[in-house]
Design a protein around this motif. Structure first.
Motif, PDB file in Angstrom:
ATOM      1  N   UNK A 133       0.834  -1.204   0.000  1.00  6.03           N
ATOM      2  CA  UNK A 133       0.000   0.000   0.000  1.00  6.03           C
ATOM      3  C   UNK A 133       0.873   1.260   0.000  1.00  6.03           C
ATOM      4  N   UNK A 134       1.928   1.280   0.813  1.00  5.77           N
ATOM      5  CA  UNK A 134       2.822   2.446   0.846  1.00  5.77           C
ATOM      6  C   UNK A 134       3.574   2.600  -0.475  1.00  5.77           C
ATOM      7  N   UNK A 135       4.021   1.455  -1.053  1.00  4.80           N
ATOM      8  CA  UNK A 135       4.737   1.536  -2.331  1.00  4.80           C
ATOM      9  C   UNK A 135       3.828   2.078  -3.425  1.00  4.80           C
ATOM     10  N   UNK A 136       2.557   1.645  -3.437  1.00  2.00           N
ATOM     11  CA  UNK A 136       1.621   2.152  -4.433  1.00  2.00           C
ATOM     12  C   UNK A 136       1.362   3.626  -4.279  1.00  2.00           C
ATOM     13  N   UNK A 137       1.288   4.079  -3.016  1.00  2.00           N
ATOM     14  CA  UNK A 137       1.061   5.514  -2.793  1.00  2.00           C
ATOM     15  C   UNK A 137       2.259   6.346  -3.214  1.00  2.00           C
ATOM     16  N   UNK A 138       3.481   5.849  -2.997  1.00  4.96           N
ATOM     17  CA  UNK A 138       4.685   6.599  -3.350  1.00  4.96           C
ATOM     18  C   UNK A 138       4.933   6.588  -4.852  1.00  4.96           C
ATOM     19  N   UNK A 139       4.756   5.435  -5.491  1.00  5.49           N
ATOM     20  CA  UNK A 139       5.064   5.288  -6.909  1.00  5.49           C
ATOM     21  C   UNK A 139       3.891   5.631  -7.814  1.00  5.49           C
ATOM     22  N   UNK A 140       2.761   5.974  -7.222  1.00  3.41           N
ATOM     23  CA  UNK A 140       1.597   6.281  -8.030  1.00  3.41           C
ATOM     24  C   UNK A 140       0.953   5.052  -8.659  1.00  3.41           C
ATOM     25  N   UNK A 141       1.229   3.895  -8.054  1.00  2.90           N
ATOM     26  CA  UNK A 141       0.657   2.653  -8.567  1.00  2.90           C
ATOM     27  C   UNK A 141      -0.788   2.573  -8.103  1.00  2.90           C
ATOM     28  N   UNK A 142      -1.722   2.261  -9.010  1.00  8.55           N
ATOM     29  CA  UNK A 142      -3.138   2.243  -8.597  1.00  8.55           C
ATOM     30  C   UNK A 142      -3.420   1.104  -7.614  1.00  8.55           C
TER      31      UNK A 142
END
Length: 412
Positions: A133-142
């Protein structure tokens, strides 16, 4: 020759071998039924029969191989497979499937491992979800927070189910341990009752015989000799009983126990003779057709009579008592009546004797009473239930009745 028992084949081979053999058989079957099978398996084309099948096969095989010895590593493998499968957008069901494998291992750890391991197993999937969840928020991953919350809920449910199973097993083990402790305590109490009934009776007789012999040593040498003979016989019987008791204790340690049987109502005549040697006349009456009794009933009835006669010898202050044994179709009745003072030296029910008799009868679901009689003397009565049996009749049509009396007058 001693042969070692080998476990079944299913237990000799690790679970990972069987799971790997299953997937290998499936791939071999598909290899002969579809052209260019190997290329399809290692090239991802959005088909669950291609790369997702390989990922599932590898993950399940490794999890099965690591589950017993390294459960936390098995969870890490399942989570790695889930993270890899989440990138296969063409097959959305592959990622949740891999995560459910991790959930199963979490439940297994919670059910079978220590609290530290189970909490570590719970933390691994939750930490993986938080990291994604944190990686998606940082990388803009949906990412869909609700989906991740759902995955976290499945982890918690799996852990709770496994923890419930663990607590149930712990409770069962506690009950088994408590039952074992109660069994040990009951056995110790039974041994204590046996020792008390046997030693108290026989030592009481020996003490009275010794006192009588010392009083008549100068005036009646023959009576002194008889008293010493009775002391010798009673002592030998006491030693034999102690050996039998110790043999029963050693039997649990793998040693052979003596082949002597526990006393029963068939030994009453010898008890009457010993009591007569102590200067107490015992009238023994048997009513009804004598029959083979259950061992626990036979022993309890004998011990009740033995303890009651011992109390007469020690405390009643009389030289007469009457023992009645009545065989019924459904119960065995035992009564011991004396014409003494009616009040023992100890309060009824406070000593080990009456308490032991009452406990014996209670364990057999019978009825017990003991106390002074209104017409004088003391009464001990017990009724012990028996298996139903039609009472045998004498030739005259009435129950058989026998009466045996043994008496010995001892000069002061």
């Amino acid at each position: 020759m001693i042969t070692e028992h080998r476990p079944p084949l299913l237990r000799r081979l690790p679970a990972g071998v069987w799971v790997g053999a299953l997937w290998t058989s499936l791939v071999v079957f598909r290899f002969f039924t579809r052209e260019d099978e190997l290329r399809h398996l290692f090239d991802y084309h959005g088909n669950p029969e291609d790369m997702p099948l390989v990922v599932t096969a590898v993950v399940t095989t490794l999890v099965a191989a690591l589950l017993v010895r390294l459960p936390l590593l098995a969870i890490a493998v399942a989570l790695a497979g889930a993270v890899f499968a989440f990138g296969m957008w063409g097959v959305p069901e592959t990622g949740p499937l891999q995560f459910l494998i991790a959930d199963s291992v979490v439940g297994y750890c919670a059910a079978t491992r220590s609290r530290r391991v189970s909490l570590s197993a719970l933390a691994l999937p939750l930490a993986t979800l938080a990291g994604l969840l944190a990686w998606g928020a940082v990388e803009g991953y949906p990412v869909n927070p609700l989906a991740y919350a759902g995955f976290a809920a499945t982890v918690l449910i799996a852990w709770l189910v496994g923890n419930t199973v663990h607590q149930g097993r712990a409770h069962t083990e506690a009950l088994r341990g408590r039952a074992a402790e109660q069994a040990i305590t009951a056995e110790r109490l039974r041994i204590a009752r046996e020792l008390h009934d046997m030693v108290a009776h026989n030592i009481g007789i020996i003490a009275i015989q010794a006192g009588m012999g010392s009083r008549v040593m100068d005036t009646q040498p023959a009576e002194t000799r008889n008293a010493l003979t009775a002391i010798e016989a009673t002592s030998r019987e006491t030693l034999a009983g102690l050996r039998r008791m110790l043999g029963a204790l050693r039997e649990g340690e793998g040693e052979s126990a003596p082949l002597e049987v526990a006393p029963g109502l068939g030994e009453l005549d010898r008890m009457v003779a010993r009591a007569a040697g102590a200067g107490v006349r015992v009238a023994l009456t048997r009513r009804g057709a004598a029959r083979t009794l259950p061992p626990e009933v036979d022993l309890a009835a004998y011990r009740i009579v033995q303890e009651a006669v011992t109390n007469v010898v020690k405390h009643a202050g009389t030289r007469d008592c009457h023992v009645t044994v009545e065989y019924g179709s459904r119960e065995l009745a035992v009564t011991v009546v004396d014409q003494g003072a009616g009040v023992p030296t100890t309060t009824p029910g406070s000593g080990y004797g009456l308490a032991g008799m009452r406990e014996r009868v209670a364990l057999l679901h019978g009825e017990f009473s003991a106390g002074p009689r209104s017409e004088g003397g003391f009464l001990v009565a017990a009724r012990l239930p028996l298996p139903e049996q039609v009472p045998a009749e004498a030739p005259g049509g009435t129950p058989a009745e026998t009466r045996a009396e043994t008496a010995l007058e001892v000069a002061p």
